[in-house]
Design an enzyme around this catalytic site. Structure first.
Site, PDB file in Angstrom:
ATOM      1  CD  GLN A 166     -11.710  -5.938  -8.553  1.00 25.12           C
ATOM      2  OE1 GLN A 166     -11.073  -6.952  -8.294  1.00 25.12           O
ATOM      3  NE2 GLN A 166     -11.138  -4.785  -8.788  1.00 25.12           N
ATOM      4  CD  GLU A 208     -12.328  -0.522  -4.951  1.00 21.98           C
ATOM      5  OE1 GLU A 208     -12.790   0.141  -5.900  1.00 21.98           O
ATOM      6  OE2 GLU A 208     -11.224  -1.094  -4.991  1.00 21.98           O
ATOM      7  CG  ASP A 245     -10.830  -3.789 -12.592  1.00 25.67           C
ATOM      8  OD1 ASP A 245     -10.397  -4.692 -13.344  1.00 25.67           O
ATOM      9  OD2 ASP A 245     -10.256  -3.440 -11.543  1.00 25.67           O
ATOM     10  CE  LYS A 340      -5.044  -0.894  -8.219  1.00 26.00           C
ATOM     11  NZ  LYS A 340      -5.412  -2.327  -8.337  1.00 26.00           N
ATOM     12  NE  ARG A 369      -4.283  -1.984  -4.911  1.00 27.88           N
ATOM     13  CZ  ARG A 369      -3.390  -2.930  -5.168  1.00 27.88           C
ATOM     14  NH1 ARG A 369      -2.107  -2.644  -5.167  1.00 27.88           N
ATOM     15  NH2 ARG A 369      -3.767  -4.164  -5.440  1.00 27.88           N
TER      16      ARG A 369
HETATM   17  P1  PGA Z   1      -7.490  -4.061  -5.353  1.00 29.28           P
HETATM   18  O1  PGA Z   1      -8.611  -3.714  -6.419  1.00 29.28           O
HETATM   19  O2  PGA Z   1      -7.064  -2.816  -4.690  1.00 29.28           O
HETATM   20  O3  PGA Z   1      -8.185  -5.033  -4.442  1.00 29.28           O
HETATM   21  O4  PGA Z   1      -6.357  -4.703  -6.122  1.00 29.28           O
HETATM   22  C1  PGA Z   1      -8.583  -2.560  -7.202  1.00 29.28           C
HETATM   23  C2  PGA Z   1      -8.474  -2.877  -8.675  1.00 29.28           C
HETATM   24  O5  PGA Z   1      -8.438  -4.045  -9.077  1.00 29.28           O
HETATM   25  O6  PGA Z   1      -8.385  -1.950  -9.482  1.00 29.28           O
HETATM   26 ZN    ZN Z   2      -8.128  -3.592 -11.291  1.00 27.47          ZN
END
Ligand code: PGA
Ligand code: ZN
Length: 432
Positions: A166, A208, A245, A340, A369
């Site tokens: 990711q 992102e 990640d 988070k 996020r």
């Molecule tokens: P998400 O991704 O905000 O879509 O969960 C961020 C992450 O996985 O760190």
């Molecule tokens: Zn993550």
């Protein structure tokens, strides 16, 4: 005795729009005399199963993402319950939110409603104290500027699953200040984009702000990162390190990992070995969610193999939950927590998870996020809680840059008192 000036006069909410063009909830906490705190809920795409649930309208409008029900919960349920209470009593306010909701995942009031109100109250408390939020949170303790973890290539659920991993990120472990870490990252980001454009592979940016990659393999991302670091004039490893990640839950089905780009289906041991091989061959210092949220055995095995050399971060695996952090610490399933706030749903629960990680000797990374706004609360939490690390996404798009720029302002305000965490929060590599 609560000072009259600290009593909550009014709580309000509205629908605003996030960085994916989806509705999200913004809350305001008003004190007497016009003092106000405001915060906006972010939203994940690759969410952990055990995180707080946002309250969304469903139905056809805006893909079902509308938040009119959550806005109504703030107006009709939360606001009357908080009126007259001491805004400085964050734990007391958050406890009321938790009790009013009464569900384990906050689906009644909505995690989005709860976290926006919780953060707005914190902003109001800092405003009442006439302090910037980071300074209010420090409470006289010395500040620490976080090591930024910045995405260069975006994949997984944030880029149409074009690659499986990711986030391909960099960490400026050799930089002398937060500002210098951003300088170096800006050059790496530029160099990586230039190479992709030359190769005819630049397909825009992912959710992102990292480049949307057209790679032939997942490993190509690592090769391109090393090249970009070199192109920018930095030394891979010593000055600029790599972090990943993997977000492995996203490609885990029926006990197997489906690496779509590599056309391979592997078991837990094989994915752990593949990642450990990358750690041997590339200057990687941190790996998040290397195995799936259900694969505790895999997480333990991976951390036993590489946890002395690299940071193993639990995001979906820990979902900012104190009990899960304590369990993972006992199990040695990872050695760092991604923090988070909207996974927990209130700042008090977020802080409990943070404290549990600290008590266990785990690293802490405050994180945005994939769906964000101009809200910069997390920049203040990273400094004010002295987390050591901050993850916000890439080095483009203003919902990301707003956070980096806010930390720059804080570093400037600290002047000579500014201490940059640098590589200190990371596990030490074994001596050669
Ligand atoms: P998400 O991704 O905000 O879509 O969960 C961020 C992450 O996985 O760190
Ligand atoms: Zn993550």
């Amino acid at each position: 005795m609560t000072e009259a000036a600290h009593r909550i006069a009014r709580v309000s909410a509205r629908r605003v729009w996030d960085s994916r063009g989806r509705p999200t909830l913004e809350a305001e906490v008003h004190l007497p005399g016009g003092v106000t705190g405001r915060a906006t809920a972010p939203a994940g795409a690759s969410t952990g199963r055990a995180e707080a649930r946002d309250l969304r309208d469903g139905g056809a409008a805006f893909g079902g993402y509308d938040v009119t029900r959550a806005v109504r919960q703030v107006r009709d349920t939360i606001a009357p319950a908080l009126r007259g209470l001491d805004v400085c009593d964050q734990e007391g306010l958050d406890r009321i939110l938790i009790d009013l909701d009464g569900t384990p995942d906050k689906h009644r009031l909505g995690g989005n409603a709860c976290i926006a109100v919780s953060m707005a109250a914190l902003h109001a408390a800092a405003a009442a104290a006439r302090l910037p939020l980071w300074r209010y949170l420090l409470g006289g303790e010395p500040a620490s500027l976080p090591l930024p973890e910045i995405q260069i290539f975006g994949g997984g659920a944030h880029a149409g699953r074009r690659v499986d991993v990711q986030d391909f990120m960099v960490m400026a472990v050799g930089a002398g200040s937060f500002a210098e870490a951003l300088d170096w990252t800006a050059e790496v980001y530029r160099a990586a984009g230039a190479r992709l454009a030359d190769a005819g592979r630049l397909q825009g940016v992912a959710d992102e702000g990292g480049y949307w990659p057209a790679f032939d393999t997942n490993e190509e991302g690592l090769d391109r990162l090393v090249r970009a670091i070199e192109d920018s004039g930095r030394i891979p490893g010593d000055e600029m390190a790599i972090s990943l990640d993997v977000a492995a839950s996203e490609f885990y089905r029926h006990g197997r990992y489906h690496l779509g780009l590599d056309r391979r289906v592997v078991d837990s041991d094989a994915l752990g070995d593949l990642l450990a091989g990358w750690i041997d061959r590339y200057p990687i210092v941190s790996v998040e969610d290397p195995l799936a949220e259900d694969d505790a055995t895999g997480m333990r095995r991976f951390t036993a193999a590489v946890g002395d050399r690299v940071q193993v971060v639990g995001d979906d695996y820990l979902v900012t939950d104190a009990a899960r952090v304590e369990h993972a610490a006992r199990d040695a399933a990872c050695n760092a927590l991604l923090v988070k706030p909207n996974q927990a749903g209130t700042l008090t629960e977020t802080r409990a998870a943070f404290d549990a990680a600290r008590t266990a000797g785990m690293g802490t990374i405050v994180s945005a996020r994939s769906g964000e706004t101009e809200d910069v609360t997390i920049a203040h939490l990273a400094v004010g809680w002295r987390a050591g690390q901050l993850k916000v996404g890439s080095f483009s798009r203003s919902e990301r840059m707003a956070k980096w720029n806010e930390v720059l302002r804080i570093e400037e305000a600290l002047g000579a008192a500014a201490v940059f965490a640098g590589a200190r929060p990371l596990p030490r590599p074994p001596a050669p």
